[in-house]
Design a protein around this motif. Structure first.
Motif, PDB file in Angstrom:
ATOM      1  N   ILE A  35       0.839  -1.201   0.000  1.00 33.43           N
ATOM      2  CA  ILE A  35       0.000   0.000   0.000  1.00 33.43           C
ATOM      3  C   ILE A  35       0.873   1.250   0.000  1.00 33.43           C
ATOM      4  CG2 ILE A  35      -1.585   1.347   1.457  1.00 33.43           C
ATOM      5  CD1 ILE A  35      -3.003  -0.831  -0.100  1.00 33.43           C
ATOM      6  N   CYS A  72       1.916   2.188  -3.218  1.00 34.21           N
ATOM      7  CA  CYS A  72       0.749   2.422  -4.091  1.00 34.21           C
ATOM      8  C   CYS A  72       0.419   1.215  -4.964  1.00 34.21           C
ATOM      9  CB  CYS A  72       0.938   3.673  -4.932  1.00 34.21           C
ATOM     10  SG  CYS A  72       1.009   5.164  -3.933  1.00 34.21           S
ATOM     11  N   ASN A  73       0.668   0.029  -4.436  1.00 36.45           N
ATOM     12  CA  ASN A  73       0.278  -1.209  -5.100  1.00 36.45           C
ATOM     13  C   ASN A  73      -0.923  -1.760  -4.338  1.00 36.45           C
ATOM     14  OD1 ASN A  73      -0.056  -3.796  -6.047  1.00 36.45           O
ATOM     15  ND2 ASN A  73       2.095  -4.370  -5.856  1.00 36.45           N
ATOM     16  N   TYR A  74      -2.103  -1.633  -4.927  1.00 37.66           N
ATOM     17  CA  TYR A  74      -3.344  -1.999  -4.253  1.00 37.66           C
ATOM     18  C   TYR A  74      -3.842  -3.383  -4.655  1.00 37.66           C
ATOM     19  CZ  TYR A  74      -3.246   3.011  -3.416  1.00 37.66           C
ATOM     20  OH  TYR A  74      -2.865   4.264  -3.041  1.00 37.66           O
ATOM     21  N   LEU A 122      -9.767   2.102  -7.750  1.00 38.02           N
ATOM     22  CA  LEU A 122      -8.675   3.036  -8.042  1.00 38.02           C
ATOM     23  C   LEU A 122      -8.225   2.924  -9.494  1.00 38.02           C
ATOM     24  CD1 LEU A 122      -6.604   2.769  -4.753  1.00 38.02           C
ATOM     25  CD2 LEU A 122      -8.087   4.629  -5.486  1.00 38.02           C
ATOM     26  N   LYS A 160      -4.062   8.871  -7.999  1.00 42.84           N
ATOM     27  CA  LYS A 160      -3.325   8.423  -6.819  1.00 42.84           C
ATOM     28  C   LYS A 160      -3.979   9.025  -5.584  1.00 42.84           C
ATOM     29  CE  LYS A 160       1.325   8.332  -4.907  1.00 42.84           C
ATOM     30  NZ  LYS A 160       2.698   8.786  -5.058  1.00 42.84           N
ATOM     31  N   GLN A 161      -4.354   8.187  -4.649  1.00 45.37           N
ATOM     32  CA  GLN A 161      -5.055   8.623  -3.440  1.00 45.37           C
ATOM     33  C   GLN A 161      -4.094   8.600  -2.254  1.00 45.37           C
ATOM     34  OE1 GLN A 161      -8.259   9.624  -3.013  1.00 45.37           O
ATOM     35  NE2 GLN A 161      -8.595   9.551  -5.218  1.00 45.37           N
ATOM     36  N   THR A 162      -3.347   9.652  -2.054  1.00 44.45           N
ATOM     37  CA  THR A 162      -2.358   9.699  -0.977  1.00 44.45           C
ATOM     38  C   THR A 162      -3.025   9.612   0.393  1.00 44.45           C
ATOM     39  OG1 THR A 162      -1.000  11.090  -2.381  1.00 44.45           O
ATOM     40  CG2 THR A 162      -0.370  10.969  -0.083  1.00 44.45           C
ATOM     41  N   THR A 206      -4.257   6.143   0.943  1.00 45.84           N
ATOM     42  CA  THR A 206      -3.097   5.277   1.162  1.00 45.84           C
ATOM     43  C   THR A 206      -2.600   5.385   2.599  1.00 45.84           C
ATOM     44  OG1 THR A 206      -2.438   5.480  -1.140  1.00 45.84           O
ATOM     45  CG2 THR A 206      -0.726   4.809   0.407  1.00 45.84           C
TER      46      THR A 206
END
Length: 198
Positions: A83, A86-88, A98, A104-106, A109
């Motif tokens: 996570i 940024c690997n969901y 996503l 990209k949802q910082t 995350t």
């Protein structure tokens, strides 16, 4: 047409339509974050439910339970690292949302990462030192622990074997030689009567 016949009639939108109009006023970013977190919660609850079902299996035992809990601790740590990168992919529902949004949802995350770390900490709190006691290690791999014990006490065993070579059973000598309890010779001698010579 109705107003022509009765001018006092009020017209209103349906309740569902008004709710939809109200929802449109929410900021898009907030709505997206809420849906992302809901998708994450669906994924994590599904995973925890699988763990729960595995622990309820009638044929399982304590060793199996400890292994399952330990495995999930490692899973949470792995998922947290993914996570943060940024690997969901470990959360299929969240990953799908996503992937559709292509953003990209910082904030999402960070929230998920913190929650995964919290889950890991809670498992460690409720299940301290899962694999560190000797009885668990002995049950998992009796040969390794026996070999470690043998190497540690090899000299003592060699002396006893030499001393009692003619005897088959070395258990009593081995037990006293390897015991961590120190004998109290003085107390033993006090309780024994001396044998006078004849």
């Amino acid at each position: 047409m109705v107003r022509e016949k009765n001018p006092n009639v009020l017209s209103v939108h349906s309740i569902i339509h008004r709710q939809a109009l109200t929802a449109k006023t929410l900021p898009t970013k907030l709505t997206t974050q809420v849906f992302n977190l809901l998708a994450y919660l669906l994924d994590i609850c599904y995973s925890l439910n699988l763990l729960n079902l595995n622990l309820q299996d009638g044929g399982s035992n304590t060793i199996y339970h400890r292994d399952a809990i330990t495995t999930y601790t490692y899973k949470f740590q792995l998922w947290n690292r993914k996570i943060i990168a940024c690997n969901y992919s470990c959360f299929p529902k969240l990953f799908g949302m996503l992937e559709e949004a292509l953003i990209k949802q910082t904030d999402t995350t960070n929230k998920i990462s913190n929650q995964l770390q919290h889950l890991t900490d809670e498992i460690k709190r409720y299940f301290p030192s899962l694999c560190y006691n000797d009885s668990y290690r002995l049950a998992m791999d009796p040969f390794t622990l026996t070999q470690m014990f043998y190497r540690k006490h090899c000299k003592t065993i060699a002396v006893i074997k030499t001393k009692y070579r003619s005897k088959f059973n070395i258990a009593s000598g081995l037990r006293s030689a390897l015991s961590s309890t120190q004998p109290r010779i003085e107390n033993l001698c006090k309780n024994v009567q001396a044998h006078p010579s004849h």
